[in-house]
Design an enzyme around this catalytic site. Structure first.
Site, mmCIF file in Angstrom:
data_model
loop_
_atom_site.group_PDB
_atom_site.id
_atom_site.type_symbol
_atom_site.label_atom_id
_atom_site.label_comp_id
_atom_site.label_asym_id
_atom_site.label_seq_id
_atom_site.Cartn_x
_atom_site.Cartn_y
_atom_site.Cartn_z
ATOM 1 N N ASP A 160 11.748 -30.560 25.345
ATOM 2 C CA ASP A 160 13.191 -30.565 25.616
ATOM 3 C C ASP A 160 13.819 -31.859 25.089
ATOM 4 O O ASP A 160 14.907 -31.854 24.511
ATOM 5 C CB ASP A 160 13.424 -30.433 27.128
ATOM 6 N N HIS A 188 11.510 -28.157 33.633
ATOM 7 C CA HIS A 188 11.430 -27.552 32.290
ATOM 8 C C HIS A 188 11.849 -26.089 32.432
ATOM 9 O O HIS A 188 11.020 -25.173 32.544
ATOM 10 C CB HIS A 188 10.024 -27.656 31.714
#
Ligand SMILES: NC(=O)c1ccc[n+]([C@@H]2O[C@H](COP(=O)([O-])OP(=O)(O)OC[C@H]3O[C@@H](n4cnc5c(N)ncnc54)[C@H](O)[C@@H]3O)[C@@H](O)[C@H]2O)c1
Ligand SMILES: O=C(O)C[C@H](O)C(=O)O
Length: 329
Positions: A160, A188
């Site tokens: 990410d 996440h």
């Protein structure tokens, strides 16, 4: 090369990420060009043959740093003596499936693996959980390894982080190397919060350089947070090479240290910093040195960021409560 080989255990070794990861580990990109590695691959019995095939290919690369490969279908054996554990094996999310649906199925994988790490890991073990839902899977494994220091269990939000860097660099027309101090907060998952308010581009504040709250809210944050789904939609399978790349980055930086004047994002057990409940495995900005990480403290969190962090942290506490109810922690 005088050092003893480092034992790197990779679960899900015959999967997509495994295939993109193992060659990079063996070539020295995980730990550095001075560190020999011994690979210990864990698979389910049906996939052991495929893992053996990958091992043949690894052998054919004649990597000077690769000192051996062992393949197991038994977690206790695979984690015996492990120094670095990459817990990749899990069931990947398929089209239309939310990560929450995976909690129960994957919980059954990470409990025995936590027990195996507890039983056999080396004193310096470092664990990165990649398999989704990564943060809560890490919590489950950690709960079953009471003899291992809690901070050794981490979850991957580096993908990410890297995605956010790429999107921000593209928006500003700069190279990713010009971007510093980005942060991924929380889970996440689609609730994660990629934060550019402390980020810098060419030494200037990135949020000011962007100067476009609408882009931030309507494009950047959703694009980064839902990039996993975008990849699944496009490829028909979840990200593999970019996930493997992020796993390499996570461990490399944990072991070798972050660059001066920068930080990275890691899912780590909260110590209560930034109002994140102690114990949950949430993403924070961290610096690393001598094999240890530290949360970057003292950042001012504006109201917008506060709301976003709280929402993702709420999802994590809900996931924790669910796995608690299921008796997994
Ligand atoms: N954290 C992240 O940023 C991130 C990014 C991408 C993918 N992922 C996740 O990583 C995981 C793996 O993805 P993939 O594309 O490699 O999936 P994959 O299905 O290609 O491979 C998974 C492998 O794990 C193996 N496996 C299943 N149970 C196991 C067990 N108990 N022990 C050992 N091995 C086991 C399977 O046999 C398979 O070979 C998924 O959960 C995916 O959602 C996480
Ligand atoms: O969202 C997923 O399941 C895939 C993965 O976590 C990703 O971020 O690419």
């Amino acid at each position: 090369m005088t050092q003893a080989p480092v034992n790197v255990t990779v679960t899900g070794a015959a999967g997509q990420i495994g295939y993109a990861l193992l060659f990079r580990i063996a070539s020295g990109q995980l730990l550095g060009q001075d560190t020999p590695v011994r690979l210990r691959l864990l698979e389910i019995p049906q996939a052991v043959k495929a893992a053996e095939g990958t091992a043949l290919e690894l052998e054919d690369c004649a990597f000077p740093l690769l000192s051996g490969i062992d393949i197991f279908d038994d977690a206790k054996k695979a984690f015996d003596g492990v120094n670095v554990g990459l817990l990749v094996g899990a069931r990947p999310r398929s089209k239309g499936m939310e990560r929450g649906d995976l909690l129960e199925a994957n919980g059954g994988i990470f409990k025995p693996q936590g027990e195996a790490i507890n039983a056999g890991a080396a004193d310096d073990v470092k664990v990165l959980v990649v398999g989704n839902p990564a943060n809560t899977n890490a919590l489950i494994a950690q709960a079953h390894a009471p003899d291992v220091p809690k901070e050794r269990f981490t979850a991957m939000t580096r993908l990410d982080h890297n995605r956010a860097a790429a999107q921000l660099a593209a928006k500003l027309g700069v190279g990713v190397a010009d971007i510093r101090k980005l942060t991924i907060w929380g889970n996440h998952s689609a609730t994660q919060y990629p934060d550019i308010f402390h980020a810098e581009v060419g030494g200037k504040n990135a949020a000011e350089a962007v100067g476009d709250q609408k882009w931030l809210e309507d494009e950047f944050i959703p694009r980064v947070a839902k990039r996993g789904a975008e990849i699944i939609e496009a490829r028909g399978a979840s990200s593999a090479a970019s996930a493997a790349n992020a796993a390499i980055d996570h461990v490399y930086d944990w072991v070798n240290g972050t660059a001066e004047g920068d930080w990275v994002s890691m899912g780590i057990p909260s110590d209560g910093s930034y109002g994140v409940p102690e114990g949950i495995i949430s993403s924070f900005p961290v610096t690393t040195k001598n094999g240890k990480y530290e949360i970057v403290e003292g950042l001012e969190i504006n109201e917008f960021s506060r709301g976003k962090i709280d929402a993702s942290v709420q999802e994590l506490t809900d996931e924790r409560d669910t796995v608690k109810q299921l008796g997994l922690i």
